[in-house]
Scaffold this active site. Structure first.
Site, mmCIF file in Angstrom:
data_model
loop_
_atom_site.group_PDB
_atom_site.id
_atom_site.type_symbol
_atom_site.label_atom_id
_atom_site.label_comp_id
_atom_site.label_asym_id
_atom_site.label_seq_id
_atom_site.Cartn_x
_atom_site.Cartn_y
_atom_site.Cartn_z
ATOM 1 N N THR A 10 7.053 -21.713 2.031
ATOM 2 C CA THR A 10 8.249 -22.657 1.311
ATOM 3 C C THR A 10 9.537 -22.688 2.050
ATOM 4 O O THR A 10 10.087 -23.729 1.430
ATOM 5 C CB THR A 10 8.103 -22.307 -0.232
ATOM 6 O OG1 THR A 10 8.536 -21.156 -0.128
ATOM 7 C CG2 THR A 10 6.731 -22.407 -0.841
ATOM 8 N N GLN A 12 12.261 -23.230 5.274
ATOM 9 C CA GLN A 12 12.663 -24.181 6.307
ATOM 10 C C GLN A 12 11.475 -23.922 7.478
ATOM 11 O O GLN A 12 10.750 -24.961 7.861
ATOM 12 C CB GLN A 12 13.830 -23.901 6.961
ATOM 13 C CG GLN A 12 14.037 -25.143 8.166
ATOM 14 C CD GLN A 12 15.575 -24.609 8.870
ATOM 15 O OE1 GLN A 12 16.552 -25.191 8.644
ATOM 16 N NE2 GLN A 12 15.596 -23.191 9.526
ATOM 17 N N ASP A 58 2.931 -11.040 -3.591
ATOM 18 C CA ASP A 58 3.957 -10.371 -3.368
ATOM 19 C C ASP A 58 4.207 -9.416 -2.381
ATOM 20 O O ASP A 58 3.218 -8.770 -2.265
ATOM 21 C CB ASP A 58 4.389 -9.602 -4.875
ATOM 22 C CG ASP A 58 5.626 -8.881 -5.097
ATOM 23 O OD1 ASP A 58 6.209 -8.621 -4.032
ATOM 24 O OD2 ASP A 58 6.217 -9.111 -6.288
ATOM 25 N N ALA A 82 11.085 -13.449 3.942
ATOM 26 C CA ALA A 82 12.308 -12.471 4.014
ATOM 27 C C ALA A 82 13.325 -12.837 2.834
ATOM 28 O O ALA A 82 13.691 -13.909 2.616
ATOM 29 C CB ALA A 82 12.896 -12.113 5.342
ATOM 30 N N THR A 125 15.734 -11.813 14.254
ATOM 31 C CA THR A 125 17.016 -12.511 14.019
ATOM 32 C C THR A 125 17.985 -12.307 14.938
ATOM 33 O O THR A 125 18.306 -10.811 15.541
ATOM 34 C CB THR A 125 17.437 -12.392 12.746
ATOM 35 O OG1 THR A 125 18.611 -13.023 12.614
ATOM 36 C CG2 THR A 125 17.666 -11.117 12.166
ATOM 37 N N GLU A 127 20.916 -11.857 14.425
ATOM 38 C CA GLU A 127 21.968 -10.822 13.678
ATOM 39 C C GLU A 127 21.565 -9.424 14.101
ATOM 40 O O GLU A 127 22.642 -8.546 13.952
ATOM 41 C CB GLU A 127 21.845 -11.188 12.146
ATOM 42 C CG GLU A 127 22.033 -12.334 11.425
ATOM 43 C CD GLU A 127 23.668 -12.653 11.576
ATOM 44 O OE1 GLU A 127 24.350 -11.600 11.298
ATOM 45 O OE2 GLU A 127 24.338 -13.811 11.640
ATOM 46 N N TYR A 150 20.951 -7.333 5.977
ATOM 47 C CA TYR A 150 19.898 -8.137 6.229
ATOM 48 C C TYR A 150 19.437 -7.711 7.795
ATOM 49 O O TYR A 150 18.246 -7.600 8.171
ATOM 50 C CB TYR A 150 20.316 -9.526 6.260
ATOM 51 C CG TYR A 150 19.499 -10.506 6.986
ATOM 52 C CD1 TYR A 150 18.374 -10.774 6.549
ATOM 53 C CD2 TYR A 150 20.058 -11.204 8.357
ATOM 54 C CE1 TYR A 150 17.357 -11.726 7.390
ATOM 55 C CE2 TYR A 150 19.402 -12.081 9.000
ATOM 56 C CZ TYR A 150 17.978 -12.260 8.535
ATOM 57 O OH TYR A 150 17.071 -13.225 9.240
ATOM 58 N N LYS A 154 16.056 -6.170 9.201
ATOM 59 C CA LYS A 154 15.095 -6.979 10.367
ATOM 60 C C LYS A 154 15.107 -6.154 11.535
ATOM 61 O O LYS A 154 13.949 -6.185 12.207
ATOM 62 C CB LYS A 154 15.950 -8.334 10.640
ATOM 63 C CG LYS A 154 15.700 -9.348 9.692
ATOM 64 C CD LYS A 154 14.183 -10.121 9.839
ATOM 65 C CE LYS A 154 14.054 -11.077 9.333
ATOM 66 N NZ LYS A 154 12.810 -11.909 9.237
ATOM 67 N N HIS A 180 18.964 -21.521 13.777
ATOM 68 C CA HIS A 180 18.282 -22.908 13.667
ATOM 69 C C HIS A 180 18.322 -23.439 12.385
ATOM 70 O O HIS A 180 18.211 -23.142 11.400
ATOM 71 C CB HIS A 180 16.919 -22.603 14.433
ATOM 72 C CG HIS A 180 16.211 -21.535 13.515
ATOM 73 N ND1 HIS A 180 16.380 -20.310 13.930
ATOM 74 C CD2 HIS A 180 15.169 -21.807 12.775
ATOM 75 C CE1 HIS A 180 15.674 -19.459 13.129
ATOM 76 N NE2 HIS A 180 14.665 -20.369 12.497
ATOM 77 N N ARG A 185 16.908 -26.878 5.831
ATOM 78 C CA ARG A 185 17.872 -25.697 5.709
ATOM 79 C C ARG A 185 18.227 -25.470 4.238
ATOM 80 O O ARG A 185 18.487 -26.353 3.610
ATOM 81 C CB ARG A 185 19.066 -25.799 6.425
ATOM 82 C CG ARG A 185 19.966 -24.379 6.729
ATOM 83 C CD ARG A 185 18.870 -23.309 7.203
ATOM 84 N NE ARG A 185 19.434 -22.517 8.332
ATOM 85 C CZ ARG A 185 19.102 -21.319 8.658
ATOM 86 N NH1 ARG A 185 17.965 -20.541 7.911
ATOM 87 N NH2 ARG A 185 19.705 -20.512 9.417
#
Length: 351
Positions: A10, A12, A58, A82, A125, A127, A150, A154, A180, A185
């Protein structure tokens, strides 16, 4: 016919990926978390809601994941789900570790138990690089130095994926995707917030835009192009890790300027800096080198930064015009509150 299971369908990337796989004649299954307010608007906006098979589950429950595997019998699994908003990870670090980090192990355990022939894509990611940027675009070989819960979660997912790949022979490809964006978004992300607020200002619905750190520099690309890279990674003979980026970096302030340029206004007349939107730690600069993806996957970004900004602002203006004319369509903004009065608690207080 191949079968694919997408966690986070669900979101982006999940929605765009589902559309891509349907076009390639896949049978697409999506694992989603049941919540009080359904969040299927992206699938509806892409006109694919009735074409995918949705499975409620879940990520904290291994039996739930195994049931999804049994129902979908996947040739490919794309693990995109995530808690992916950096700011929220400071507010909910334990939940972020559980959902963003440990869920990866559960997915890989499900593959090991169900069918180790299933190919897996892990959504890494940029990040994870954190403060590693030294003036040169980052590659797959640069060190990681995460600066948020976060990113740390990851990074756990990234390393556990490599362990299962090397230890159990499971086909696991990790995409280290830089930022991206798209009109799909989430509203919690600064690019979408800017596009939406600029559209409202253009239509006389808002007077100011409130933001935090506008000096952060990011490598921004167009989401549909990035999900194509995800798919291509799983079509290779051997699994590997790939940076997906544009090799360009731009400040948040540049994004704001170009967004206001689109409506022929000076952003300085509307921008207000609000300290409550400034994170405890924020990665200063991210810029990726996609050379490996270009050489092996034959992948390259196509959409330029200014094109992306214009696309997002135009889409929001069009949506608001349709909404004010009374049209009903799939869109998230009417259900999203103005966040200016939301308390930020990650600094240890509510001030």
């Amino acid at each position: 016919m191949k079968s694919a299971l997408i966690t986070g369908i669900t979101g982006q990337d999940g929605a765009y990926l589902a559309k891509l796989l349907l076009e390639k004649n896949y049978k697409v299954y999506g694992l989603y978390r049941r919540i009080s307010t359904p969040n299927f608007w992206r699938l509806q906006a892409l006109d694919i809601y009735d074409k995918v098979n949705l499975i409620s589950g879940d990520l904290s429950d291994l039996s739930s994941i195994l049931n999804a595997f049994k129902a979908s019998d996947p040739d490919e699994v794309y693990h995109l789900a995530a808690q992916s908003f950096v700011e929220a990870s400071f507010e909910s670090p334990l939940a972020t570790a559980e959902v963003t980090g440990l869920s990866v192990t559960r997915i890989l355990e499900a593959v090991k138990l169900y069918s180790n022939k299933t190919k897996v894509y892990f959504a890494g990611t940029s990040e994870m690089f954190g403060s590693s940027y030294n003036g040169k675009p980052l590659t797959e070989n640069d060190p990681f130095n995460p600066m948020s819960p976060y990113a740390a979660a990851k990074l756990y997912g990234y390393w556990i994926s490599k362990i299962y790949r090397e230890g159990y022979g499971i086909f696991i490809a990790s995409g280290i995707l830089f930022n991206h964006e798209s009109p799909l978004r989430g509203m919690e992300f600064v690019t979408r917030k800017i596009a939406n607020e600029v559209a409202k200002i253009n239509l006389g619905l808002e007077k100011k835009i409130h933001l935090g750190n506008i000096n952060a520099k990011r490598d921004w690309g167009y989401a549909p192009e990035y999900v194509d890279a995800m798919y291509t990674m799983l079509q290779q003979e051997k699994p590997d890790d790939f940076v997906i980026a544009t090799n360009e970096t731009h400040t948040v302030e540049e994004f704001i300027k170009y967004a206001f340029d689109y409506i022929k206004e000076d952003y300085a007349n509307y921008l207000e800096i609000d300290k409550k939107f400034i994170r405890p730690l924020d990665v200063p600069t991210l810029q990726g080198d996609y050379s490996k993806a270009r050489d092996i996957l034959k992948w390259e970004p196509k959409t330029k930064f200014r094109e992306l900004v214009n696309m997002m602002v135009k889409t929001e203006i069009d949506r608001w015009n349709r909404y004010m004319e009374g049209e009903k369509f799939a869109w998230d903004v009417p259900n999203y509150p103005n966040e200016n009065n939301l308390l930020k608690t990650y600094r240890g207080n509510v001030k």
